[in-house]
Scaffold this motif. Structure first.
Motif, PDB file in Angstrom:
ATOM      1  N   SER A  50       2.921  12.986  -7.149  1.00  0.00           N
ATOM      2  CA  SER A  50       3.506  13.250  -5.831  1.00  0.00           C
ATOM      3  C   SER A  50       4.058  11.988  -5.173  1.00  0.00           C
ATOM      4  CB  SER A  50       2.458  13.879  -4.905  1.00  0.00           C
ATOM      5  OG  SER A  50       2.041  15.141  -5.381  1.00  0.00           O
ATOM      6  N   THR A  51       3.946  10.839  -5.825  1.00  0.00           N
ATOM      7  CA  THR A  51       4.459   9.605  -5.252  1.00  0.00           C
ATOM      8  C   THR A  51       5.982   9.616  -5.262  1.00  0.00           C
ATOM      9  OG1 THR A  51       4.410   8.499  -7.402  1.00  0.00           O
ATOM     10  CG2 THR A  51       2.453   8.287  -6.000  1.00  0.00           C
ATOM     11  N   PHE A  52       6.598   8.850  -4.365  1.00  0.00           N
ATOM     12  CA  PHE A  52       8.054   8.844  -4.277  1.00  0.00           C
ATOM     13  C   PHE A  52       8.698   8.361  -5.567  1.00  0.00           C
ATOM     14  CE2 PHE A  52       6.926   4.612  -2.516  1.00  0.00           C
ATOM     15  CZ  PHE A  52       7.760   3.779  -3.250  1.00  0.00           C
ATOM     16  N   TYR A  53       8.057   7.414  -6.252  1.00  0.00           N
ATOM     17  CA  TYR A  53       8.661   6.886  -7.474  1.00  0.00           C
ATOM     18  C   TYR A  53       8.540   7.858  -8.647  1.00  0.00           C
ATOM     19  CZ  TYR A  53       3.865   5.063  -7.160  1.00  0.00           C
ATOM     20  OH  TYR A  53       2.518   4.919  -6.938  1.00  0.00           O
ATOM     21  N   SER A  54       7.474   8.676  -8.676  1.00  0.00           N
ATOM     22  CA  SER A  54       7.365   9.697  -9.721  1.00  0.00           C
ATOM     23  C   SER A  54       8.408  10.793  -9.502  1.00  0.00           C
ATOM     24  CB  SER A  54       5.963  10.308  -9.726  1.00  0.00           C
ATOM     25  OG  SER A  54       5.001   9.355 -10.125  1.00  0.00           O
TER      26      SER A  54
ATOM     27  N   SER B 154       0.811  -1.222   0.000  1.00  0.00           N
ATOM     28  CA  SER B 154       0.000   0.000   0.000  1.00  0.00           C
ATOM     29  C   SER B 154       0.841   1.268   0.000  1.00  0.00           C
ATOM     30  CB  SER B 154      -0.933   0.009   1.219  1.00  0.00           C
ATOM     31  OG  SER B 154      -0.205  -0.130   2.427  1.00  0.00           O
ATOM     32  N   PHE B 155       2.069   1.212   0.527  1.00  0.00           N
ATOM     33  CA  PHE B 155       2.917   2.401   0.520  1.00  0.00           C
ATOM     34  C   PHE B 155       3.382   2.731  -0.895  1.00  0.00           C
ATOM     35  CE2 PHE B 155       3.064   1.089   4.901  1.00  0.00           C
ATOM     36  CZ  PHE B 155       3.082   2.288   5.596  1.00  0.00           C
ATOM     37  N   THR B 156       3.455   1.718  -1.736  1.00  0.00           N
ATOM     38  CA  THR B 156       3.781   1.936  -3.149  1.00  0.00           C
ATOM     39  C   THR B 156       2.517   2.219  -3.945  1.00  0.00           C
ATOM     40  OG1 THR B 156       5.753   0.534  -2.998  1.00  0.00           O
ATOM     41  CG2 THR B 156       4.840   0.872  -5.189  1.00  0.00           C
ATOM     42  N   HIS B 157       1.414   1.581  -3.581  1.00  0.00           N
ATOM     43  CA  HIS B 157       0.118   1.868  -4.193  1.00  0.00           C
ATOM     44  C   HIS B 157      -0.206   3.363  -4.046  1.00  0.00           C
ATOM     45  CE1 HIS B 157      -4.298   0.274  -4.655  1.00  0.00           C
ATOM     46  NE2 HIS B 157      -3.987   1.172  -5.558  1.00  0.00           N
TER      47      HIS B 157
ATOM     48  N   GLY C 297      -2.368  -2.299  -2.348  1.00  0.00           N
ATOM     49  CA  GLY C 297      -2.659  -2.263  -0.923  1.00  0.00           C
ATOM     50  C   GLY C 297      -3.008  -3.628  -0.373  1.00  0.00           C
ATOM     51  N   GLY C 298      -2.369  -4.013   0.748  1.00  0.00           N
ATOM     52  CA  GLY C 298      -2.666  -5.274   1.398  1.00  0.00           C
ATOM     53  C   GLY C 298      -1.924  -6.468   0.861  1.00  0.00           C
TER      54      GLY C 298
END
Length: 246
Positions: free
Chosen positions: A16-20, A5-8, A36-37
């Motif tokens: 705004s995601t860390f990977y973007s 879920s932290f990557t989802h 997630g999950g």
């Protein structure tokens, strides 16, 4: 990127995601597989399905302490805070794969998931009421590896990490980082990655701990996942780690 879920990252917009942020900072093409999950086994299955199409140069595995819970049926059955009550695959201690719902009265839950939104809604609300009670995570924090099921989960998680590493194409590098430093989970996951010669990016969780200690607001409204600032911190540590190796 491969994670849960932290990557989802449904709490923030895509840009705004860390990977973007990471992709823009290093000018690299990024593919993200995160749900997630999901357990480590489910992430492994997802990777095996898509890795041949993507042919990545690098895979970065995002880990969380609760992966040890979702990787073991009995632990998830006894958890009231890391249990979504949905059917998932598990690996047994012998390495066999089986499917189960980690809840009591699983047949009723299976029927609710497939045939009755009202019944599923009622069961979900009952789960929320139960979430304030005792959970296996507290016992693990107190007793650690003295708990046989936790020892089994550590062993199973190690097998799953090796399976992820083994399914990668020749020349594809595997790295890992964690979003929390909960003990005794954190030290066991670090040990797993070191034993499998997988570089573990400790700076990510260290920076998140420092931010919380300073009173910085890095959490989304659920007080669990990350807001845009939290994602920027993760991206910054990942960028720092990989720039030092370019």
């Amino acid at each position: 990127f491969l994670g849960d879920s932290f990557t989802h990252a449904v709490e923030v917009s895509n840009d705004s995601t860390f990977y973007s942020i990471f992709a823009r900072s290093l000018d690299v093409e990024v593919f993200t597989l995160g749900t997630g999950g999901y357990s480590t086994l489910q992430e492994c299955m997802l990777l095996k399905k898509h890795v041949g199409k993507i042919e990545p140069d690098v895979v970065i595995l995002q880990f969380c302490y609760n992966d040890f819970i979702s990787n073991h049926y009995q632990l998830e059955l006894r958890s009231v805070i890391n249990n979504n009550g949905l059917r998932r695959p598990y690996m047994s201690a012998a390495g066999d794969i089986f499917f189960a719902i980690p809840k009591k009265h699983s047949l009723i839950r299976d029927m609710a998931i497939n045939h009755s939104r009202l019944l599923y809604f009622i069961l979900s609300r009952l789960d929320m009421l139960e979430a304030g009670g005792e959970s296996i995570e507290d016992e693990i924090r107190e007793k650690g590896l003295k708990i046989a099921a936790f020892r089994e989960s550590v062993d199973i998680t190690g097998k799953l990490v090796r399976s992820i590493k083994d399914c990668l194409p020749a020349g594809t590098a595997l790295y890992a980082f964690c979003v929390y430093q909960e003990e005794p989970f954190f030290s066991q996951m670090r040990k797993i990655f070191r034993e499998n010669r997988i570089p573990f990016i400790e700076g990510v969780s260290e920076e998140l701990v420092k931010a919380r200690q300073k009173g910085q607001d890095i959490s989304a409204d659920d007080c669990r996942h990350f807001n845009p600032m939290g994602h920027r911190l993760v991206a910054g540590e990942l960028e720092k780690f990989f720039r030092a190796r370019i």
